[in-house]
Design an enzyme around this catalytic site. Structure first.
Site, PDB file in Angstrom:
ATOM      1  CG  ASP A  53       3.266  -0.503   3.305  1.00  0.00           C
ATOM      2  OD1 ASP A  53       3.213   0.884   3.575  1.00  0.00           O
ATOM      3  OD2 ASP A  53       3.361  -0.840   2.083  1.00  0.00           O
TER       4      ASP A  53
ATOM      5  CG  HIS B 262      -0.991   0.762   2.512  1.00  0.00           C
ATOM      6  ND1 HIS B 262      -0.122   0.925   1.516  1.00  0.00           N
ATOM      7  CD2 HIS B 262      -1.548  -0.436   2.098  1.00  0.00           C
ATOM      8  CE1 HIS B 262       0.006  -0.147   0.775  1.00  0.00           C
ATOM      9  NE2 HIS B 262      -0.996  -0.834   1.091  1.00  0.00           N
TER      10      HIS B 262
ATOM     11  N   GLY C  37      -3.267  14.960  -3.940  1.00  0.00           N
ATOM     12  CA  GLY C  37      -3.354  15.384  -2.654  1.00  0.00           C
ATOM     13  C   GLY C  37      -4.663  15.664  -1.961  1.00  0.00           C
TER      14      GLY C  37
ATOM     15  CB  ILE D  79      10.482   7.242   5.333  1.00  0.00           C
ATOM     16  CG1 ILE D  79       9.093   7.911   4.981  1.00  0.00           C
ATOM     17  CG2 ILE D  79      11.124   8.389   6.359  1.00  0.00           C
ATOM     18  CD1 ILE D  79       8.897   9.089   4.131  1.00  0.00           C
TER      19      ILE D  79
ATOM     20  CG  ASN E 222      -6.163  11.240   1.804  1.00  0.00           C
ATOM     21  OD1 ASN E 222      -6.872  10.708   2.579  1.00  0.00           O
ATOM     22  ND2 ASN E 222      -5.760  10.237   0.741  1.00  0.00           N
TER      23      ASN E 222
HETATM   24  C1  GAR Z   1      -4.203   7.586  -1.348  1.00  0.00           C
HETATM   25  O1  GAR Z   1      -5.332   6.472  -1.709  1.00  0.00           O
HETATM   26  C2  GAR Z   1      -3.118   7.009  -0.247  1.00  0.00           C
HETATM   27  O2  GAR Z   1      -3.676   5.873   0.481  1.00  0.00           O
HETATM   28  C3  GAR Z   1      -2.418   6.251  -1.153  1.00  0.00           C
HETATM   29  O3  GAR Z   1      -1.997   7.240  -2.361  1.00  0.00           O
HETATM   30  C4  GAR Z   1      -3.494   8.069  -2.379  1.00  0.00           C
HETATM   31  C5  GAR Z   1      -3.024   9.453  -2.577  1.00  0.00           C
HETATM   32  O4  GAR Z   1      -4.389  10.009  -3.020  1.00  0.00           O
HETATM   33  N1  GAR Z   1      -0.912   6.117  -0.750  1.00  0.00           N
HETATM   34  C6  GAR Z   1      -0.152   5.022  -0.917  1.00  0.00           C
HETATM   35  O5  GAR Z   1      -0.401   4.150  -1.888  1.00  0.00           O
HETATM   36  C7  GAR Z   1       1.252   4.889  -0.073  1.00  0.00           C
HETATM   37  N2  GAR Z   1       1.538   3.581  -0.095  1.00  0.00           N
HETATM   38  P1  GAR Z   1      -4.480  11.476  -2.664  1.00  0.00           P
HETATM   39  O6  GAR Z   1      -3.182  12.243  -3.410  1.00  0.00           O
HETATM   40  O7  GAR Z   1      -5.500  12.093  -3.502  1.00  0.00           O
HETATM   41  O8  GAR Z   1      -4.442  11.959  -1.344  1.00  0.00           O
END
Ligand code: GAR
Length: 191
Positions: A143, A102, A13, A86, A15
């Protein structure tokens, strides 16, 4: 204008945290709730520390259209490391209103199975010279929704999947909140 944003996340989490903090400084937009499919995900801790309520749900709850009741006051959805597909009912209920990040330069390294560390491992195995991030809208195909923004980073021969993940996270944290805000503003101005 008072816009409620739902952030969906499955893991650490980082992001989600950046998004919450960013929108705490934007008067007309609020991250009103974090939605999570994993009861032990660290994102729940982060949400709690930032005083944002969260909701944990199961796969069967998510697959049922009744889930929409949980999103009644939500205007936009931001996927921040959310790893389930989704369902179509949700895409139809929020057309052009679901934003995803992504961790690669789509259309490369996208599609089923390409998430989180799997992406970085493939990029390193293929000895790519660059990778990056793609912020895009979500449609019925994994995607493949309209790209809103991309940024890239160089990969050195010494990089590992972990060090690449760090570079990608830096790009994500730097750009994602502002790009999401800009898109929401643009959408609202055209309404
Ligand atoms: C992020 O790097 C995001 O881009 C990726 O998961 C990570 C989550 O990091 N998303 C995907 O791969 C979606 N296909 P976080 O939990 O530290 O935000």
């Amino acid at each position: 204008m008072d816009i409620n944003i739902a952030v969906f996340a499955s893991g650490s989490g980082s992001n989600a945290e950046q998004l919450i903090k960013h929108f705490q400084g934007v008067s007309e937009m609020t991250v009103s709730q974090v939605y999570c499919n994993k009861p032990d995900a660290f994102v729940l801790e982060r949400a709690k520390n930032l005083d944002v309520p969260s909701l944990v749900f199961s796969r069967s709850e998510f697959k049922s259209e009744e889930f929409l009741a949980q999103l009644e006051s939500v205007d936009f959805i931001i996927l921040a490391g959310f790893l389930w597909k989704i369902p179509e009912y949700l895409i139809q209920a929020f057309p052009e209103k679901i934003i995803n990040i992504h961790p690669a330069l789509l259309p490369s390294y996208g599609g089923k199975g390409m998430y989180g560390s799997h992406v970085h491992e493939s990029v390193i195995v293929n000895k790519e010279k660059q990778s990056g991030i793609t912020i895009h809208l979500v449609n019925e195909n994994y995607d493949e929704g309209r790209t809103l923004f991309q940024a890239s980073c160089d990969i050195s021969p010494e990089d590992t999947p972990d060090s690449l993940a760090q570079k990608i996270h830096q790009l994500e944290h730097k750009y994602f909140p502002q790009i999401a805000e800009d898109y929401i503003r643009e959408y609202m101005s055209k309404k």
